[in-house]
Design an enzyme around this catalytic site. Structure first.
Site, mmCIF file in Angstrom:
data_model
loop_
_atom_site.group_PDB
_atom_site.id
_atom_site.type_symbol
_atom_site.label_atom_id
_atom_site.label_comp_id
_atom_site.label_asym_id
_atom_site.label_seq_id
_atom_site.Cartn_x
_atom_site.Cartn_y
_atom_site.Cartn_z
ATOM 1 N N HIS A 152 -9.638 0.934 5.062
ATOM 2 C CA HIS A 152 -8.310 1.185 5.636
ATOM 3 C C HIS A 152 -8.429 2.183 6.795
ATOM 4 C CE1 HIS A 152 -4.210 2.536 6.195
ATOM 5 N NE2 HIS A 152 -3.861 1.374 5.676
ATOM 6 N N ASN A 173 0.869 -1.169 0.000
ATOM 7 C CA ASN A 173 0.000 0.000 0.000
ATOM 8 C C ASN A 173 0.907 1.220 0.000
ATOM 9 O OD1 ASN A 173 -1.779 2.055 0.516
ATOM 10 N ND2 ASN A 173 -2.359 1.357 2.567
ATOM 11 N N LYS A 194 0.193 4.263 -0.344
ATOM 12 C CA LYS A 194 -0.436 5.460 0.237
ATOM 13 C C LYS A 194 -0.175 6.682 -0.659
ATOM 14 C CE LYS A 194 -0.176 3.219 4.678
ATOM 15 N NZ LYS A 194 -0.118 3.310 6.125
ATOM 16 N N GLU A 238 -6.786 4.654 7.717
ATOM 17 C CA GLU A 238 -6.632 6.082 7.412
ATOM 18 C C GLU A 238 -7.901 6.646 6.774
ATOM 19 O OE1 GLU A 238 -2.890 5.455 5.447
ATOM 20 O OE2 GLU A 238 -2.118 4.879 7.415
ATOM 21 N N SER A 282 3.381 -2.039 10.409
ATOM 22 C CA SER A 282 4.827 -2.108 10.632
ATOM 23 C C SER A 282 5.421 -3.487 10.355
ATOM 24 C CB SER A 282 5.178 -1.639 12.052
ATOM 25 O OG SER A 282 4.756 -0.291 12.235
ATOM 26 N N GLY A 322 2.344 2.359 10.688
ATOM 27 C CA GLY A 322 3.270 3.470 10.504
ATOM 28 C C GLY A 322 3.982 3.899 11.777
ATOM 29 N N GLU A 369 -5.277 -4.958 10.681
ATOM 30 C CA GLU A 369 -4.287 -3.902 10.867
ATOM 31 C C GLU A 369 -4.599 -3.122 12.139
ATOM 32 O OE1 GLU A 369 -2.380 -2.782 6.891
ATOM 33 O OE2 GLU A 369 -4.201 -1.609 7.041
HETATM 34 P P1 PGA Z 1 2.772 0.285 7.632
HETATM 35 O O1 PGA Z 1 1.322 0.481 6.956
HETATM 36 O O2 PGA Z 1 3.324 -1.010 7.070
HETATM 37 O O3 PGA Z 1 3.570 1.491 7.192
HETATM 38 O O4 PGA Z 1 2.572 0.217 9.088
HETATM 39 C C1 PGA Z 1 0.452 -0.607 6.773
HETATM 40 C C2 PGA Z 1 -0.848 -0.149 6.178
HETATM 41 O O5 PGA Z 1 -1.338 0.945 6.528
HETATM 42 O O6 PGA Z 1 -1.447 -0.845 5.340
#
Ligand code: PGA
Length: 253
Positions: free
Chosen positions: A96, A10, A12, A98, A212, A172, A166
């Protein structure tokens, strides 16, 4: 049940056109066989076309980070399932964290998006996960159950439904769930899917871990019996680290 793992990047709101194409080419060049692991990337909308072309002839699945639930019309700024399919998109992320917590998408809208994408033939990667305060107050499983309920029990082709667990506190932040924490929730998700649909269906659905995940922790997480791949943010922006995770998903259980 041997489920082929699925590792998706992803990206982003990262990359520029040239770097997106370069990243896609690097991943296509080093990707393992789709017999062992399915690999996909979800670039920003504006680079889907260029990335799709860079991936031509490879087995990498092109994905979108979002989609709108309506087929066409006066929805300024939105993108439909057909428009995504036109560019070769095969999977789409829904729910997701976000989009839930930064863009304030409602469970109702998320459910509509998942249904629209599924009905028109795309693979839906439906993301679920609790916030830190929800984990601390022992609400993790309730939150995840509700978010699975957004699917309304209508997405019944197990090859086109993927759940991504997640935990919001792990996204993140550099702080991943432990192997045991991930396995506990993944097993719960499979159990819930068997209740909402049926046991055979639940057995076939891939459940990705996201938050992460990186080469250093991928083996442990992907080695858990109910962890069938990963949804990777930060570590998907470099082909080396992303491919290391994809490779860690192979023959690891
Ligand atoms: P990250 O993001 O691996 O940077 O923690 C995962 C995601 O949001 O799908």
């Amino acid at each position: 049940m041997a489920r082929t793992p699925f590792v998706a990047g992803n990206w982003k709101m990262n990359t520029a056109k040239a770097s997106a194409v370069e990243l896609a080419k690097g991943i296509a060049k080093g990707a393992p066989s789709p017999n062992d692991v399915h690999v996909g990337v979800a670039p920003p909308f504006v680079y889907l076309d260029a990335v799709g072309q860079a991936l031509a002839g490879s087995n990498i699945l092109l994905g979108a980070q979002d989609v709108y639930s309506e087929a066409s019309g006066a929805f300024t700024g939105e993108v439909s399932v057909d428009q995504l399919k036109d560019l070769g998109v095969k999977f789409v992320l829904t729910g997701h964290s976000e989009r839930r917590h930064v863009l304030n998408e409602t469970p109702e809208l998320i459910g509509k998006k998942a249904f629209a994408a599924y009905r028109q033939g795309l693979i839906v990667v439906h993301c679920v996960g609790e916030k830190l305060e929800e984990r601390d107050s022992h609400q993790t499983l309730d939150v995840v159950r509700k978010q699975l309920g957004e699917l309304g029990g209508t997405l019944d082709d197990a090859t086109r439904l993927v759940i991504a667990y997640e935990p919001v506190w792990a996204i993140g932040t550099g702080r991943n769930a432990s192997d045991a924490q991930a396995q506990e929730v993944h097993a719960f998700i499979r159990h819930e899917l068997s209740k909402q649909f049926n046991a055979t269906f639940a057995d076939h659905v891939r459940i990705q871990y996201g938050g992460s995940m990186k080469p250093e922790n991928a083996r442990g997480l992907l080695g858990q019996p109910d962890v069938d791949g990963g949804l990777i943010g930060g570590a998907s922006l470099k082909s080396d680290s992303f491919l290391a995770i994809a490779n860690a998903a192979i023959g690891n259980r």
